[in-house]
Design a protein around this motif. Structure first.
Motif, PDB file in Angstrom:
ATOM      1  N   ASN A 175      12.863  -4.136 -19.038  1.00 52.91           N
ATOM      2  CA  ASN A 175      13.708  -3.316 -18.181  1.00 52.91           C
ATOM      3  C   ASN A 175      12.868  -2.419 -17.280  1.00 52.91           C
ATOM      4  N   GLU A 176      13.085  -2.531 -15.983  1.00 47.23           N
ATOM      5  CA  GLU A 176      12.495  -1.595 -15.041  1.00 47.23           C
ATOM      6  C   GLU A 176      13.548  -0.539 -14.741  1.00 47.23           C
ATOM      7  N   VAL A 177      13.164   0.714 -14.806  1.00 46.33           N
ATOM      8  CA  VAL A 177      14.139   1.791 -14.584  1.00 46.33           C
ATOM      9  C   VAL A 177      13.793   2.525 -13.291  1.00 46.33           C
ATOM     10  N   VAL A 178      14.828   2.796 -12.514  1.00 49.23           N
ATOM     11  CA  VAL A 178      14.679   3.571 -11.283  1.00 49.23           C
ATOM     12  C   VAL A 178      15.838   4.551 -11.218  1.00 49.23           C
ATOM     13  N   SER A 191      20.251  10.218  -6.164  1.00 45.27           N
ATOM     14  CA  SER A 191      19.750  11.127  -7.190  1.00 45.27           C
ATOM     15  C   SER A 191      18.952  12.257  -6.558  1.00 45.27           C
ATOM     16  N   GLY A 192      18.924  13.383  -7.243  1.00 40.30           N
ATOM     17  CA  GLY A 192      18.169  14.529  -6.764  1.00 40.30           C
ATOM     18  C   GLY A 192      16.670  14.322  -6.880  1.00 40.30           C
ATOM     19  N   PHE A 193      15.923  15.238  -6.281  1.00 40.57           N
ATOM     20  CA  PHE A 193      14.466  15.120  -6.256  1.00 40.57           C
ATOM     21  C   PHE A 193      13.888  15.152  -7.667  1.00 40.57           C
ATOM     22  N   ALA A 194      14.372  16.059  -8.523  1.00 39.61           N
ATOM     23  CA  ALA A 194      13.836  16.200  -9.878  1.00 39.61           C
ATOM     24  C   ALA A 194      14.060  14.929 -10.690  1.00 39.61           C
ATOM     25  N   LYS A 195      15.232  14.333 -10.552  1.00 38.35           N
ATOM     26  CA  LYS A 195      15.537  13.116 -11.305  1.00 38.35           C
ATOM     27  C   LYS A 195      14.671  11.950 -10.838  1.00 38.35           C
ATOM     28  N   ARG A 196      14.434  11.859  -9.538  1.00 36.62           N
ATOM     29  CA  ARG A 196      13.580  10.787  -9.020  1.00 36.62           C
ATOM     30  C   ARG A 196      12.148  10.939  -9.515  1.00 36.62           C
ATOM     31  N   VAL A 197      11.654  12.173  -9.543  1.00 35.64           N
ATOM     32  CA  VAL A 197      10.297  12.414 -10.048  1.00 35.64           C
ATOM     33  C   VAL A 197      10.219  12.059 -11.532  1.00 35.64           C
ATOM     34  N   LEU A 198      11.243  12.459 -12.288  1.00 32.51           N
ATOM     35  CA  LEU A 198      11.267  12.207 -13.730  1.00 32.51           C
ATOM     36  C   LEU A 198      11.214  10.717 -14.044  1.00 32.51           C
ATOM     37  N   ILE A 199      12.071   9.922 -13.375  1.00 36.01           N
ATOM     38  CA  ILE A 199      12.213   8.502 -13.714  1.00 36.01           C
ATOM     39  C   ILE A 199      11.228   7.630 -12.956  1.00 36.01           C
ATOM     40  N   ASP A 200      11.190   7.778 -11.626  1.00 28.62           N
ATOM     41  CA  ASP A 200      10.409   6.860 -10.792  1.00 28.62           C
ATOM     42  C   ASP A 200       8.903   7.056 -10.936  1.00 28.62           C
ATOM     43  N   TYR A 201       8.489   8.280 -11.214  1.00 31.02           N
ATOM     44  CA  TYR A 201       7.054   8.543 -11.225  1.00 31.02           C
ATOM     45  C   TYR A 201       6.537   8.891 -12.627  1.00 31.02           C
ATOM     46  N   ALA A 202       7.099   9.937 -13.225  1.00 28.58           N
ATOM     47  CA  ALA A 202       6.562  10.408 -14.508  1.00 28.58           C
ATOM     48  C   ALA A 202       6.741   9.364 -15.617  1.00 28.58           C
ATOM     49  N   TYR A 203       7.980   8.902 -15.831  1.00 22.43           N
ATOM     50  CA  TYR A 203       8.233   7.958 -16.923  1.00 22.43           C
ATOM     51  C   TYR A 203       7.529   6.628 -16.686  1.00 22.43           C
ATOM     52  N   ASN A 204       7.651   6.110 -15.478  1.00 21.79           N
ATOM     53  CA  ASN A 204       7.037   4.803 -15.202  1.00 21.79           C
ATOM     54  C   ASN A 204       5.513   4.863 -15.280  1.00 21.79           C
ATOM     55  N   ALA A 205       4.922   6.016 -14.965  1.00 18.29           N
ATOM     56  CA  ALA A 205       3.475   6.156 -15.111  1.00 18.29           C
ATOM     57  C   ALA A 205       3.085   6.106 -16.586  1.00 18.29           C
ATOM     58  N   LEU A 206       3.869   6.792 -17.430  1.00 20.30           N
ATOM     59  CA  LEU A 206       3.605   6.739 -18.870  1.00 20.30           C
ATOM     60  C   LEU A 206       3.760   5.320 -19.399  1.00 20.30           C
ATOM     61  N   ARG A 207       4.810   4.662 -18.964  1.00 17.63           N
ATOM     62  CA  ARG A 207       5.112   3.335 -19.488  1.00 17.63           C
ATOM     63  C   ARG A 207       4.036   2.312 -19.114  1.00 17.63           C
ATOM     64  N   ARG A 213       1.433   1.079 -24.710  1.00 16.77           N
ATOM     65  CA  ARG A 213       1.684  -0.222 -25.321  1.00 16.77           C
ATOM     66  C   ARG A 213       3.098  -0.703 -25.015  1.00 16.77           C
ATOM     67  N   GLN A 214       3.227  -2.022 -24.831  1.00 14.00           N
ATOM     68  CA  GLN A 214       4.535  -2.629 -24.631  1.00 14.00           C
ATOM     69  C   GLN A 214       5.151  -2.952 -25.984  1.00 14.00           C
ATOM     70  N   SER A 215       6.455  -3.212 -25.975  1.00  8.48           N
ATOM     71  CA  SER A 215       7.174  -3.420 -27.234  1.00  8.48           C
ATOM     72  C   SER A 215       6.657  -4.618 -28.007  1.00  8.48           C
ATOM     73  N   GLU A 216       6.214  -5.686 -27.309  1.00 10.12           N
ATOM     74  CA  GLU A 216       5.743  -6.864 -28.034  1.00 10.12           C
ATOM     75  C   GLU A 216       4.454  -6.569 -28.801  1.00 10.12           C
ATOM     76  N   GLU A 217       3.669  -5.580 -28.336  1.00 14.84           N
ATOM     77  CA  GLU A 217       2.464  -5.211 -29.057  1.00 14.84           C
ATOM     78  C   GLU A 217       2.797  -4.385 -30.283  1.00 14.84           C
ATOM     79  N   VAL A 218       3.814  -3.542 -30.168  1.00 16.30           N
ATOM     80  CA  VAL A 218       4.215  -2.704 -31.298  1.00 16.30           C
ATOM     81  C   VAL A 218       4.821  -3.551 -32.409  1.00 16.30           C
ATOM     82  N   PHE A 219       5.631  -4.564 -32.048  1.00 12.43           N
ATOM     83  CA  PHE A 219       6.335  -5.375 -33.043  1.00 12.43           C
ATOM     84  C   PHE A 219       5.639  -6.711 -33.328  1.00 12.43           C
ATOM     85  N   TYR A 220       4.400  -6.870 -32.873  1.00 10.40           N
ATOM     86  CA  TYR A 220       3.581  -8.049 -33.191  1.00 10.40           C
ATOM     87  C   TYR A 220       4.276  -9.359 -32.795  1.00 10.40           C
TER      88      TYR A 220
END
Length: 749
Positions: A699-702, A707-723, A727-734
């Motif tokens: 899932n790609e989230v945008v 949306s307001g400026f704060a919400k765009r920063v939260l989802i489009d930049y901060a969260y996606n940068a962390l993600r 690790r991706q889910s397939e690495e966590v669940f082997y």
């Protein structure tokens, strides 16, 4: 060999099933025709253990010995710097030593011994401790989680041992109702939990710095050629070695370090008793709390400020609770009451006795009070003990991050279980290296223990105050303690911690800002991850595929059914995720058997294997589609995929057999039922032999349009940068890459 290994990992698969005709009364399975009604466990299933295994005294003594090496290094090395940190301006009156000693004795008794050993440890979550363990207890009792993934069946898990309140306990019922109906209260509790977690991680950074610097600094008393710069670089080398050995696990580190701390406690206890007899045995009168009153009367605001040094006597106390998952409650209590507490009391009393005769040596009390022949042996053990002190909070940091992962409050990291003998002993590589870098930065940046001590005090007292706040809620809602006990706790321990908190905050600009800065950064990361995780779940819940829509999809002649078994992974517990429709639109092909698998973390430490899988059939029956919720506790080990696949298929066949036997009770159709069961089980076996494919929703989230400026920063930049950097889910669940197919879809949140 693979079957044998799986059976060892999942011993319940070894149970025989000789009864060819199940007892219908025992297998009364309720049919579910709606996708919105969740799966139910089979009442005839074998009940699991209640999570409270009674350990033998041999195991308890072994764990008590290990705990000395892992848990008590921090609080055990506090005598290195407490008096120096308290009397920063020197001793102005000889009786001030008695006042500070009395403060230390009562603080040690009320907080580590009384509060943690006899109250907080009792609030463990099936053997697990830490801030998130307290939060999980509250989540099990009251619906205070922000993600709506709760199921009625969760309460049937045997480790859910929280009894509901009765009408006679109005205070518990009233508080529960207010928490469940107040979104602000839910957010505040989660915020407090994140803050406590962040502060514990901050402890894991500050403890190694102050402990190692204090111990290595003792060499200045023996040689004048040792400069502060050299001490700092020696400390850095020791710290690097400490973090590099973490990968060997708590079990090996504990056994290696336990003898060192035992020798350390013997030395400080023995030296303390020697100094007590030699210099001034009259300091024993400090057990009278009147000397605390006189100390404050003489020094007024300076006495209040000095509390920031006194509180360092209980640094590492939170490790008693955070590390309990590595051991047991009884082993922690045994080692604290029989070894740690007596040794610390003797050490502080002995140092006070020494200071009554040598007040001018307060800046280096510990090393100056050592008898000459014991100086070098004590110095060597002190350095080793300071390394162990760091181990206590590092282990606690690993444990509490493992817990926060289960609530979606921390980005995905790899959790390595380092012991097959003792559960709960974990190592997290990414966190270990980040802790090391932060610790080295603090050591090289501050270079002395004074400012690090100011920072350390704030982190310690903040965590203790948050623990007390959660404990009061547990005493009211879960333990249903008598109101006088709750009031007594708040008026004694609560006020004591508040007094210490007010003192350490006074030194905010003298290094005290550091743990708050650490906590701020960590809380921002945790908030970003949890908030977007919650938004994604609500999006899938609102756009899930309805029962009618699924029937329409199944009836399409354009969909090809091919041999094999498909596992379609999703976080959604209540229904079919919208990405499934997206998959069929682009690839109109389905395997002969399809299972929607949802991994779900329960607010408990462990889920028994026989209660882990919840199945239900998706109608119509002939499409061979099932839903499966796989429930884990935050201490459960996620096994390799091959083992998981075999157990899941075995559980599915058991579910099919149970379901078909509970259809219309007609004795004349027994043979027909038997044939239907055999045919369907054979169909599942054939699909398994044809091969398993793993379908994962990528899932790609945008942020949605408008949306307001704060919400765009939260989802489009901060969260996606962390993600992108985790690790991706397939690495966590082997999940094996060779049999994996990712399905991409964009969620507009």
């Amino acid at each position: 060999m693979e079957v044998d290994r799986t059976a060892d990992n999942y011993p319940d698969l070894q149970e025989s099933s000789d009864d060819s005709t199940p007892n219908l009364a025992e297998r009364n399975l309720r049919r579910n025709d709606s996708l919105d009604v969740e799966s139910r466990t089979i009442p005839g299933a074998v009940a699991g253990s209640n999570g409270h295994k009674v350990a033998s005294w041999v195991v308890i003594l072994q764990l008590a010995f290990q705990s000395i090496g892992v848990v008590y290094g921090d609080i055990g090395t506090s005598p290195l710097y407490v008096y120096a940190s308290t009397f920063t301006e020197g001793i102005k009156h000889n009786d001030d030593v008695l006042g500070v000693l009395s403060l230390i004795l009562y603080t040690l008794t009320f907080i580590p011994l009384l509060k943690y050993v006899f109250f907080v440890l009792q609030a463990n979550d099936n053997g697990e401790g830490g801030t998130f363990a307290l939060y999980s207890l509250l989540c099990r009792y009251a619906k205070i989680g922000l993600i709506p993934s709760q199921q009625v069946e969760d309460q049937e898990v045997s480790n859910f041992q929280v009894a509901p309140p009765t009408n006679r306990q109005k205070m518990a019922s009233c508080l529960k109702s207010k928490l469940e109906n107040s979104r602000a209260a839910k957010i505040f509790l989660l915020f407090a939990t994140m803050l406590g977690t962040s502060m514990v991680i901050g402890d894991g950074v500050l403890t190694p710095s102050i402990s190692v610097l204090s111990a290595v600094g003792g060499i200045k008393n023996a040689t004048s050629t040792m400069t502060q710069e050299k001490i700092v670089w020696i400390s850095v080398a020791i710290l690097v070695c400490l973090f590099m050995v973490q990968r060997f696990g708590t079990h090996k580190v504990g056994y290696s370090f336990a003898p060192i701390i035992c020798i350390w406690f013997a030395l400080i206890g023995g030296i303390g008793f020697y100094n007590f007899i030699k210099f001034d045995p009259s300091v024993i009168k400090a057990v009278n709390p009147k000397y605390i009153f006189h100390y404050f009367k003489r020094n007024k605001i300076d006495a209040w400020i000095s509390l920031g040094g006194v509180v360092l006597a209980i640094t590492g106390t939170e490790a008693l609770f955070a590390d309990v998952g590595h051991f047991t409650v009884m082993s922690i209590r045994l080692s604290m009451c029989c070894v740690t507490y007596p040794a610390l009391v003797s050490a502080y009393v002995g140092q006070a006795s020494f200071l009554r005769k040598h007040a001018d040596l307060v800046s280096d009390t510990f090393f100056e009070s050592i008898p000459g022949p014991l100086y070098w042996p004590t110095f060597v053990v002190a350095v080793l003990a300071s390394i162990v002190a760091s181990q206590a909070m590092i282990s606690g940091t690993f444990s509490i991050i493992q817990q926060s992962l289960s609530y979606g409050c921390f980005p995905r990291v790899k959790v390595v279980h380092t012991s097959s003998k003792y559960e709960g002993q974990v190592y997290i590589p990414e966190v270990n290296y980040l802790l090391m870098l932060a610790c080295l930065g603090v050591t090289l940046g501050f270079k002395d223990t004074t400012r690090i001590g100011n920072a350390y005090g704030i982190a310690v007292v903040f965590v203790m105050a948050l623990t007390s706040s959660f404990l009061v809620l547990i005493m009211i809602m879960i333990w249903k303690s008598h109101v006088l006990i709750i009031i007594s706790y708040v008026l004694t321990i609560g006020l004591l911690e508040f007094l210490y908190l007010s003192s350490v905050l006074y030194k905010f600009d003298q290094g005290g800002y550091l743990p708050l800065a650490f906590a701020g950064v960590l809380m921002i990361i945790m908030y970003i991850w949890h908030d977007v995780h919650r938004r994604k779940y609500y999006y899938e819940l609102e756009h899930k595929i309805s029962a009618e829509k699924l029937k329409d999809i199944a009836s399409l002649t354009t969909i090809n059914r091919v041999p094999g078994l498909a596992l379609f992974y999703s976080e959604l517990v209540q229904g079919i995720p919208p990405i499934f429709n997206h998959y069929l639109v682009n690839i109109p092909t389905l395997q002969r058997v399809l299972i929607f698998v949802s991994f779900k973390s329960l607010p408990i430490s462990k889920v028994p294997m026989e209660e882990r899988f919840l199945f239900r059939r998706v109608e119509p029956r002939d499409i061979n589609v099932f839903r499966c919720v796989v429930r884990y506790g935050y201490r459960d080990i996620i096994h390799e995929q091959e083992s998981f696949e075999q157990v899941l298929v075995e559980r599915l066949k058991g579910f099919i057999e149970e379901e078909l036997w509970t259809l219309e009770n007609d004795d004349g159709r027994v043979e027909e039922k038997r044939r239907n069961i055999e045919e369907e089980i054979e169909m599942v076996d054939k699909a398994w032999r044809d091969g398993i494919v793993h379908l994962i929703g990528q899932n790609e989230v945008v942020a949605s349009k408008g949306s307001g400026f704060a919400k765009r920063v939260l989802i489009d930049y901060a969260y996606n940068a962390l993600r992108r950097n985790l690790r991706q889910s397939e690495e966590v669940f082997y999940i094996p890459r060779k049999r994996m197919l990712k399905v991409g879809m964009t969620y507009e949140l």
